[in-house]
Write a protein that holds these residues in place. Sequence first.
Motif, PDB file in Angstrom:
ATOM      1  N   CYS A  55      41.318   9.168   3.053  1.00 54.47           N
ATOM      2  CA  CYS A  55      41.214  10.941   3.826  1.00 54.47           C
ATOM      3  C   CYS A  55      39.386  11.141   4.755  1.00 54.47           C
ATOM      4  O   CYS A  55      38.828  11.632   3.835  1.00 54.47           O
ATOM      5  CB  CYS A  55      41.560  11.535   2.935  1.00 54.47           C
ATOM      6  SG  CYS A  55      41.530  13.491   2.737  1.00 54.47           S
ATOM      7  N   ALA A  56      39.473  10.443   5.570  1.00 53.52           N
ATOM      8  CA  ALA A  56      38.221  10.810   5.894  1.00 53.52           C
ATOM      9  C   ALA A  56      38.307  11.900   6.556  1.00 53.52           C
ATOM     10  O   ALA A  56      39.276  12.600   7.882  1.00 53.52           O
ATOM     11  CB  ALA A  56      37.896   9.697   7.347  1.00 53.52           C
ATOM     12  N   ASP A 109      31.099  19.021  -8.536  1.00 49.54           N
ATOM     13  CA  ASP A 109      31.203  18.074 -10.066  1.00 49.54           C
ATOM     14  C   ASP A 109      31.269  16.435  -9.769  1.00 49.54           C
ATOM     15  O   ASP A 109      30.510  15.780 -10.766  1.00 49.54           O
ATOM     16  CB  ASP A 109      31.079  18.553 -11.452  1.00 49.54           C
ATOM     17  CG  ASP A 109      32.144  19.027 -11.876  1.00 49.54           C
ATOM     18  OD1 ASP A 109      32.197  19.859 -12.862  1.00 49.54           O
ATOM     19  OD2 ASP A 109      32.727  18.667 -11.131  1.00 49.54           O
ATOM     20  N   GLY A 110      32.162  16.709  -8.857  1.00 47.42           N
ATOM     21  CA  GLY A 110      33.141  15.871  -9.363  1.00 47.42           C
ATOM     22  C   GLY A 110      34.635  16.107 -10.015  1.00 47.42           C
ATOM     23  O   GLY A 110      35.179  14.517 -10.085  1.00 47.42           O
ATOM     24  N   SER A 111      34.438  16.555 -10.980  1.00 45.36           N
ATOM     25  CA  SER A 111      35.526  16.596 -11.781  1.00 45.36           C
ATOM     26  C   SER A 111      37.548  16.253 -11.503  1.00 45.36           C
ATOM     27  O   SER A 111      36.931  16.774  -9.720  1.00 45.36           O
ATOM     28  CB  SER A 111      35.603  17.883 -12.374  1.00 45.36           C
ATOM     29  OG  SER A 111      34.381  17.940 -13.284  1.00 45.36           O
ATOM     30  N   ARG A 113      35.625   9.455  -4.246  1.00 38.51           N
ATOM     31  CA  ARG A 113      34.963  10.103  -3.645  1.00 38.51           C
ATOM     32  C   ARG A 113      33.993   9.229  -2.770  1.00 38.51           C
ATOM     33  O   ARG A 113      32.951   8.889  -3.110  1.00 38.51           O
ATOM     34  CB  ARG A 113      34.287  11.353  -2.932  1.00 38.51           C
ATOM     35  CG  ARG A 113      33.880  12.425  -2.019  1.00 38.51           C
ATOM     36  CD  ARG A 113      33.687  14.331  -2.594  1.00 38.51           C
ATOM     37  NE  ARG A 113      32.373  13.720  -3.932  1.00 38.51           N
ATOM     38  CZ  ARG A 113      32.289  14.945  -4.540  1.00 38.51           C
ATOM     39  NH1 ARG A 113      33.565  16.423  -4.265  1.00 38.51           N
ATOM     40  NH2 ARG A 113      31.638  14.612  -4.830  1.00 38.51           N
ATOM     41  N   ASP A 114      33.246   8.726  -1.622  1.00 41.24           N
ATOM     42  CA  ASP A 114      32.696   8.299  -1.080  1.00 41.24           C
ATOM     43  C   ASP A 114      31.519   9.267   0.028  1.00 41.24           C
ATOM     44  O   ASP A 114      31.882   9.505   1.487  1.00 41.24           O
ATOM     45  CB  ASP A 114      32.915   7.178  -0.163  1.00 41.24           C
ATOM     46  CG  ASP A 114      31.967   5.899   0.312  1.00 41.24           C
ATOM     47  OD1 ASP A 114      30.726   7.358   0.640  1.00 41.24           O
ATOM     48  OD2 ASP A 114      31.896   5.151   0.568  1.00 41.24           O
ATOM     49  N   VAL A 134      37.435  10.683   0.662  1.00 40.69           N
ATOM     50  CA  VAL A 134      37.625  10.375   0.109  1.00 40.69           C
ATOM     51  C   VAL A 134      39.114   9.724  -0.642  1.00 40.69           C
ATOM     52  O   VAL A 134      39.429   9.820   1.118  1.00 40.69           O
ATOM     53  CB  VAL A 134      38.895  11.896  -0.571  1.00 40.69           C
ATOM     54  CG1 VAL A 134      39.613  11.776  -2.453  1.00 40.69           C
ATOM     55  CG2 VAL A 134      37.227  13.417  -0.732  1.00 40.69           C
ATOM     56  N   TYR A 135      39.698   9.000  -1.399  1.00 40.34           N
ATOM     57  CA  TYR A 135      40.939   7.959  -1.720  1.00 40.34           C
ATOM     58  C   TYR A 135      41.370   8.545  -3.183  1.00 40.34           C
ATOM     59  O   TYR A 135      41.335   9.255  -3.416  1.00 40.34           O
ATOM     60  CB  TYR A 135      39.287   6.820  -1.846  1.00 40.34           C
ATOM     61  CG  TYR A 135      38.751   5.925  -1.248  1.00 40.34           C
ATOM     62  CD1 TYR A 135      37.226   6.520  -1.087  1.00 40.34           C
ATOM     63  CD2 TYR A 135      39.275   5.382  -0.023  1.00 40.34           C
ATOM     64  CE1 TYR A 135      36.435   6.252  -0.034  1.00 40.34           C
ATOM     65  CE2 TYR A 135      38.388   5.307   0.953  1.00 40.34           C
ATOM     66  CZ  TYR A 135      36.954   5.267   0.844  1.00 40.34           C
ATOM     67  OH  TYR A 135      36.581   5.022   1.488  1.00 40.34           O
ATOM     68  N   LEU A 136      43.131   7.858  -2.026  1.00 38.41           N
ATOM     69  CA  LEU A 136      43.415   8.297  -3.710  1.00 38.41           C
ATOM     70  C   LEU A 136      44.406   6.890  -3.814  1.00 38.41           C
ATOM     71  O   LEU A 136      45.372   6.262  -2.904  1.00 38.41           O
ATOM     72  CB  LEU A 136      44.827   9.247  -3.332  1.00 38.41           C
ATOM     73  CG  LEU A 136      45.921   9.554  -4.451  1.00 38.41           C
ATOM     74  CD1 LEU A 136      44.975   9.986  -5.374  1.00 38.41           C
ATOM     75  CD2 LEU A 136      46.670  10.363  -3.721  1.00 38.41           C
TER      76      LEU A 136
END
Length: 122
Positions: free
Chosen positions: A22-23, A55-57, A72-73, A79-81
């Motif tokens: 997801c870009a 916080d990336g939770s 997430r990058d 974001v990736y799944l």
Amino acid sequence: QVQLVESGGGLVQPGGSLRLSCAAFGFTLKDYSIGWFRHAPGKEREGVSCIRSSDGSTYYRDSVKGRFTISRDNAKNTVYLQMNSLKPEDTAVYYCAAGVVTTWDPYEYEFWGQGAAVTVSS
């Protein structure tokens, strides 16, 4: 222009893997919480996973825990799944969405991608 673009869908056999991307364009993705939702024919749209901006939770629905991983990058604003051990019941169109609240409620998300079709079948 604010835009979310998904990619990585396709046809996979049961037990296989796919990675959805997801870009984000036009905004900084790390400033938003990102949710992945799916919509299968004849079923309600449901939240699959989400990642909190602060916080990336990470959070997962019970049926995908241990099989799916959201990440997430920030450098790639993506974001990736990662979906492993896929089952036929995972077949759906998958959407990513960005919002200021981390929630399973799709109406709280502001921006949506166009969707990526995932088919799990032998």
